[in-house]
Design a protein around this motif. Sequence first.
Motif, short mmCIF file in Angstrom:
data_model
loop_
_atom_site.label_atom_id
_atom_site.label_comp_id
_atom_site.label_asym_id
_atom_site.label_seq_id
_atom_site.Cartn_x
_atom_site.Cartn_y
_atom_site.Cartn_z
N ILE A 110 0.83 -1.21 0.00
CA ILE A 110 0.00 0.00 0.00
C ILE A 110 0.87 1.26 0.00
CG2 ILE A 110 -1.66 1.32 1.39
CD1 ILE A 110 -2.75 -1.52 2.28
N LEU A 111 2.01 1.19 0.66
CA LEU A 111 2.88 2.37 0.72
C LEU A 111 3.98 2.31 -0.35
CD1 LEU A 111 3.23 2.77 4.59
CD2 LEU A 111 1.65 3.92 3.07
N HIS A 112 3.72 1.56 -1.43
CA HIS A 112 4.76 1.39 -2.44
C HIS A 112 5.18 2.72 -3.07
CE1 HIS A 112 1.35 1.75 -5.11
NE2 HIS A 112 2.17 1.88 -6.11
N CYS A 131 0.43 13.88 9.61
CA CYS A 131 1.19 13.82 10.87
C CYS A 131 2.63 13.38 10.68
CB CYS A 131 0.47 12.87 11.81
SG CYS A 131 0.16 11.27 11.03
N HIS A 132 3.10 13.35 9.44
CA HIS A 132 4.44 12.82 9.18
C HIS A 132 4.96 13.39 7.86
CE1 HIS A 132 1.44 10.29 7.19
NE2 HIS A 132 2.32 10.31 6.19
N GLU A 174 6.64 12.73 4.15
CA GLU A 174 6.69 11.64 3.18
C GLU A 174 7.85 11.85 2.21
OE1 GLU A 174 2.87 10.72 1.46
OE2 GLU A 174 1.92 10.72 3.44
N MET A 188 4.89 8.21 16.65
CA MET A 188 4.33 6.99 16.09
C MET A 188 4.33 6.98 14.55
SD MET A 188 0.87 5.24 17.31
CE MET A 188 0.09 3.94 16.42
N CYS A 189 3.53 7.88 13.96
CA CYS A 189 3.30 7.82 12.51
C CYS A 189 4.57 7.88 11.65
CB CYS A 189 2.34 8.93 12.08
SG CYS A 189 0.82 8.92 13.02
N SER A 208 7.28 6.64 11.88
CA SER A 208 8.04 5.38 11.85
C SER A 208 7.68 4.52 10.64
CB SER A 208 7.80 4.57 13.13
OG SER A 208 6.50 4.03 13.15
N LEU A 209 6.52 4.79 10.07
CA LEU A 209 6.02 3.98 8.95
C LEU A 209 6.55 4.48 7.59
CD1 LEU A 209 4.01 1.60 9.14
CD2 LEU A 209 2.18 3.19 8.57
N PHE A 210 7.17 5.67 7.59
CA PHE A 210 7.50 6.29 6.30
C PHE A 210 9.00 6.49 6.11
CE2 PHE A 210 3.18 7.18 7.33
CZ PHE A 210 2.52 7.00 6.12
N PRO A 258 6.88 1.65 20.79
CA PRO A 258 8.06 0.86 20.42
C PRO A 258 8.47 0.92 18.96
CG PRO A 258 6.18 -0.57 20.80
CD PRO A 258 5.76 0.80 21.22
N SER A 259 7.51 1.16 18.04
CA SER A 259 7.87 1.06 16.62
C SER A 259 8.94 2.09 16.25
CB SER A 259 6.64 1.20 15.73
OG SER A 259 6.11 2.48 15.85
N HIS A 277 12.17 0.83 17.57
CA HIS A 277 12.53 -0.39 16.85
C HIS A 277 13.16 -0.09 15.50
CE1 HIS A 277 12.19 -4.69 16.11
NE2 HIS A 277 11.85 -4.38 14.88
N HIS A 311 -1.87 8.45 10.27
CA HIS A 311 -1.23 7.95 9.06
C HIS A 311 -2.17 7.03 8.29
CE1 HIS A 311 -0.37 5.32 12.46
NE2 HIS A 311 -0.44 4.33 11.62
N PHE A 315 6.54 -5.37 20.10
CA PHE A 315 7.89 -5.16 19.56
C PHE A 315 8.96 -5.72 20.48
CE2 PHE A 315 5.62 -2.28 16.84
CZ PHE A 315 6.35 -2.32 15.66
#
Lengths: 264, 113
Positions: free
Chosen positions: A55-57, A137-138, A140, A168-169, A171-173, A197-198, A201, B2, B85
């Motif tokens: 989805i985040l390709h 919130c992040h 890209e 949090m957010c 960390s996904l990008f 934690p993400s 991590h 997100h 985690f």
Amino acid sequence: MCDVCGCGNPSETRIIPLDHTHGPEQGPHHPHDLHHPHSHLHEPVRREVIIEQDILHKNQLFAERNRGFFEARGIMVLNLVSSPGSGKTTLVEEIIRRSGKSPNICVVEGDQQSTLDAERIKMLNIPVIQINTGSSCHLEAETVGQAAKQLNPIKGALLIIENVGNLMCPSLFDLGENYRVVLLSTAEGDDKPLKYPSMFHTSHLCLITKNDLLPYTGFDVEKARKNALLVNPNLQIIQLSSITGEGMDMLMQWLEGIRKQRCK
Amino acid sequence: MHELTVATGIIELAEATLRQNGMHKIHAINIVIGELTCVDESALRFALDPASKGSPLEGADINIIWVKALARCEHCSTEFQPKGFIMECPQCKGLETNINKGRELYVKSIEAE
């Protein structure tokens, strides 16, 4: 299945001399028995189409593109992530002040709104671009790439991306950075690595900031270290204060090390 | 939030697939999410609702398939389900592990006509 028109209803096949034509709502044209006992409302063809795509390709593609741009120019890129108010901008200012008279540093600032952080960096005569994320919130990778190209860093530069304050957010990008650096201030609480934690991590370096406030906050440094290493045993940790300068030498040595590594 | 970015990504993928296959209506979409992705299901559904308005995904069933995290200890090769985690191996208590499952975030398929 009906072997006259294949509509799925069972039927007896009969050959008849008359043709008839379906109306537009009745499906395909074909000749068959007028007394044929089935409905002409054929089921639309519904089928499953396999996609199996990230989805985040799109963000990942831009991140890889950024990585190529940074690598080609020998630029070292840090992505600073943390809660709001952990001291990211003050730390960036202190890194700049400690980087000599002509530091080869560029900065991308990310905030929901305002150019306040970029104005602070500009005061130090450092090329800076502010990204306002609005409802997001992040940061890209696409917008960071555009900002980096506008900044046009020269070979060997250090590009510091100060992400939106959010533990949090972001960390996904992936932004295409070399190192993700998470800040944890002594005013926040030593349990943050377990609660969010993400981010810990996925980071390479953890900076425990605002060390000068330790006597007032009850922050347990050893507990924070232990918690951070529990979610990421490979995390490097440096304890510092941008205000008193404590621990800054260690960070500057770390930065020197990674920049030399990139220039090789 | 997100999840709004994730929702937009889902809609873009669904629309592109629909177009490539000459189809026009999506009945259902099947999405795979690993439990280590930090994607919240209710927030994602909440984001998809307004984001899909006017798109071929509007009104389609959103099926989410959750994948449990699975880690493998680098020291003793034990496979185990970590607690979030914290990747402590239940066998040797080692923390050096590889995550084999739990980071999935993709659209598996659409059911369309």
